[in-house]
Write a protein that holds these residues in place. Structure first.
Motif, PDB file in Angstrom:
ATOM      1  N   ALA A   1      11.484   3.682   5.986  1.00 31.81           N
ATOM      2  CA  ALA A   1      10.296   4.101   5.456  1.00 31.81           C
ATOM      3  C   ALA A   1       9.359   3.178   5.025  1.00 31.81           C
ATOM      4  O   ALA A   1       9.784   2.004   4.426  1.00 31.81           O
ATOM      5  N   CYS A   2       8.060   3.019   5.074  1.00 29.55           N
ATOM      6  CA  CYS A   2       7.027   2.145   4.650  1.00 29.55           C
ATOM      7  C   CYS A   2       6.414   2.602   3.421  1.00 29.55           C
ATOM      8  O   CYS A   2       5.821   3.837   3.545  1.00 29.55           O
ATOM      9  N   VAL A   3       6.268   1.935   2.411  1.00 28.94           N
ATOM     10  CA  VAL A   3       5.410   2.364   1.435  1.00 28.94           C
ATOM     11  C   VAL A   3       4.360   1.361   0.845  1.00 28.94           C
ATOM     12  O   VAL A   3       4.541   0.215   1.028  1.00 28.94           O
ATOM     13  N   VAL A   4       3.216   1.936   0.826  1.00 29.65           N
ATOM     14  CA  VAL A   4       1.987   1.073   0.315  1.00 29.65           C
ATOM     15  C   VAL A   4       1.842   1.283  -1.014  1.00 29.65           C
ATOM     16  O   VAL A   4       1.856   2.523  -1.636  1.00 29.65           O
ATOM     17  N   LEU A   5       1.659   0.231  -2.124  1.00 32.90           N
ATOM     18  CA  LEU A   5       1.190   0.495  -3.462  1.00 32.90           C
ATOM     19  C   LEU A   5       0.286  -0.519  -3.875  1.00 32.90           C
ATOM     20  O   LEU A   5       0.004  -1.354  -3.245  1.00 32.90           O
ATOM     21  N   THR A   6      -0.189   0.202  -4.676  1.00 32.67           N
ATOM     22  CA  THR A   6      -1.321  -0.302  -5.644  1.00 32.67           C
ATOM     23  C   THR A   6      -0.789  -0.786  -6.922  1.00 32.67           C
ATOM     24  O   THR A   6      -0.099   0.151  -7.607  1.00 32.67           O
ATOM     25  N   VAL A   7      -0.966  -1.866  -7.737  1.00 33.34           N
ATOM     26  CA  VAL A   7      -0.399  -2.249  -8.763  1.00 33.34           C
ATOM     27  C   VAL A   7      -1.677  -2.675  -9.760  1.00 33.34           C
ATOM     28  O   VAL A   7      -2.171  -3.468  -9.340  1.00 33.34           O
ATOM     29  N   LEU A   8      -1.456  -2.330 -11.171  1.00 34.30           N
ATOM     30  CA  LEU A   8      -2.341  -2.681 -12.096  1.00 34.30           C
ATOM     31  C   LEU A   8      -1.693  -2.994 -13.348  1.00 34.30           C
ATOM     32  O   LEU A   8      -0.889  -2.215 -13.725  1.00 34.30           O
ATOM     33  N   ALA A   9      -1.805  -4.142 -13.936  1.00 35.62           N
ATOM     34  CA  ALA A   9      -1.246  -4.204 -15.346  1.00 35.62           C
ATOM     35  C   ALA A   9      -1.633  -5.498 -15.954  1.00 35.62           C
ATOM     36  O   ALA A   9      -2.431  -6.331 -15.249  1.00 35.62           O
ATOM     37  N   PRO A  10      -1.891  -5.455 -17.366  1.00 36.93           N
ATOM     38  CA  PRO A  10      -2.182  -6.636 -17.982  1.00 36.93           C
ATOM     39  C   PRO A  10      -1.530  -7.712 -17.566  1.00 36.93           C
ATOM     40  O   PRO A  10      -0.342  -7.847 -17.316  1.00 36.93           O
ATOM     41  N   ASP A  11      -2.182  -9.091 -17.224  1.00 32.91           N
ATOM     42  CA  ASP A  11      -1.497 -10.283 -16.359  1.00 32.91           C
ATOM     43  C   ASP A  11      -0.536 -10.731 -17.534  1.00 32.91           C
ATOM     44  O   ASP A  11      -1.011 -10.609 -18.783  1.00 32.91           O
TER      45      ASP A  11
ATOM     46  N   GLN B   1       0.696   3.064  -7.975  1.00 34.21           N
ATOM     47  CA  GLN B   1       0.240   4.228  -7.227  1.00 34.21           C
ATOM     48  C   GLN B   1       0.885   4.022  -5.865  1.00 34.21           C
ATOM     49  O   GLN B   1       0.799   3.019  -5.225  1.00 34.21           O
ATOM     50  N   ALA B   2       1.831   4.896  -5.223  1.00 32.00           N
ATOM     51  CA  ALA B   2       2.798   4.634  -4.162  1.00 32.00           C
ATOM     52  C   ALA B   2       2.340   5.935  -3.220  1.00 32.00           C
ATOM     53  O   ALA B   2       2.384   7.008  -3.522  1.00 32.00           O
ATOM     54  N   THR B   3       2.346   5.254  -1.908  1.00 38.60           N
ATOM     55  CA  THR B   3       2.185   6.382  -0.829  1.00 38.60           C
ATOM     56  C   THR B   3       3.052   5.825   0.305  1.00 38.60           C
ATOM     57  O   THR B   3       2.950   4.693   0.660  1.00 38.60           O
ATOM     58  N   ARG B   4       3.584   6.812   0.886  1.00 38.47           N
ATOM     59  CA  ARG B   4       4.630   6.426   1.967  1.00 38.47           C
ATOM     60  C   ARG B   4       3.546   6.337   3.470  1.00 38.47           C
ATOM     61  O   ARG B   4       2.432   7.320   3.508  1.00 38.47           O
ATOM     62  N   GLU B   5       3.699   5.215   3.976  1.00 35.75           N
ATOM     63  CA  GLU B   5       2.750   5.120   5.058  1.00 35.75           C
ATOM     64  C   GLU B   5       3.213   5.887   6.319  1.00 35.75           C
ATOM     65  O   GLU B   5       4.346   5.992   6.630  1.00 35.75           O
ATOM     66  N   GLU B   6       2.094   6.649   7.040  1.00 38.19           N
ATOM     67  CA  GLU B   6       2.437   7.253   8.159  1.00 38.19           C
ATOM     68  C   GLU B   6       2.012   6.617   9.318  1.00 38.19           C
ATOM     69  O   GLU B   6       0.996   5.915   9.606  1.00 38.19           O
ATOM     70  N   PRO B   7       3.034   6.464  10.114  1.00 39.45           N
ATOM     71  CA  PRO B   7       2.665   5.755  11.728  1.00 39.45           C
ATOM     72  C   PRO B   7       1.452   6.192  12.189  1.00 39.45           C
ATOM     73  O   PRO B   7       1.290   7.442  12.345  1.00 39.45           O
ATOM     74  N   ALA B   8       0.643   5.334  12.609  1.00 37.79           N
ATOM     75  CA  ALA B   8      -0.566   5.737  13.533  1.00 37.79           C
ATOM     76  C   ALA B   8      -0.900   4.888  14.440  1.00 37.79           C
ATOM     77  O   ALA B   8      -0.359   3.657  14.350  1.00 37.79           O
TER      78      ALA B   8
END
Length: 166
Positions: A3-13, A73-80
């Motif tokens: 499975a492929c997962v696309v993530l966005t990540v945000l945090a105080p550095d 924020q995580a989303t499974r990548e759909e094959p396209a």
């Protein structure tokens, strides 16, 4: 199957954010495929794509979302299937003004092109000291659109804009 997962990540550095992310991916037999990361206004911001065994993807997402002090924020990548397009490198330089990114993105979209990647900065103009806007990115041109058409659409935004396409 993976499975492929696309993530966005945000945090105080702070030191160790990428280490925590990569250790969590590895603990779930994952593979870090690609990423873009930056420090912006004291925050760590990133997007990444990882793969792992399909039966471990939900556990990986849950483990990443439970990392302390990190918003994910995580989303499974759909094959396209993606059509063949020409990718061009774009650079735009001009006087900064409110709405310039909105105008630039609208001009690109109006041609039917797709903005694949964009980095913007403000720099002080030599000798004058006023802010100069710079944008660098990658644009996918649809069939039938030439790079000169793209340049013309952007240059129509103002005489102060310099546009280069490679």
């Amino acid at each position: 199957m993976n499975a492929c997962v696309v993530l966005t990540v945000l945090a105080p550095d702070r030191p160790g954010i990428v280490k925590a992310l990569s250790e969590t991916v590895a603990a779930h037999d994952g593979n870090w495929l690609e990423s873009r990361m930056a420090r912006l206004a004291g925050h760590f911001a990133g997007i990444l794509r990882v793969e792992c065994p399909d039966d471990r993807a939900d556990a990986l997402i849950k483990a990443l979302e439970s990392l302390e002090g990190v918003s994910i924020q995580a989303t499974r990548e759909e094959p396209a299937s993606t059509p063949e397009v020409e990718l061009v490198k774009l650079e735009v330089v001009g006087n900064d003004r409110p709405g310039i990114v909105r105008e630039l993105s609208a001009a690109i979209a109006a041609t039917g092109a797709n903005l694949e990647e964009l980095q913007t900065t403000l720099e002080s103009a030599p000798m004058a000291g006023h802010p100069i806007f710079q944008a660098r990115g990658t644009v996918a041109l649809p069939e039938g659109l030439s790079s000169s058409d793209l340049i013309a659409a952007i240059e129509n935004l103002g005489a102060d804009l310099s546009v280069t396409v490679e």
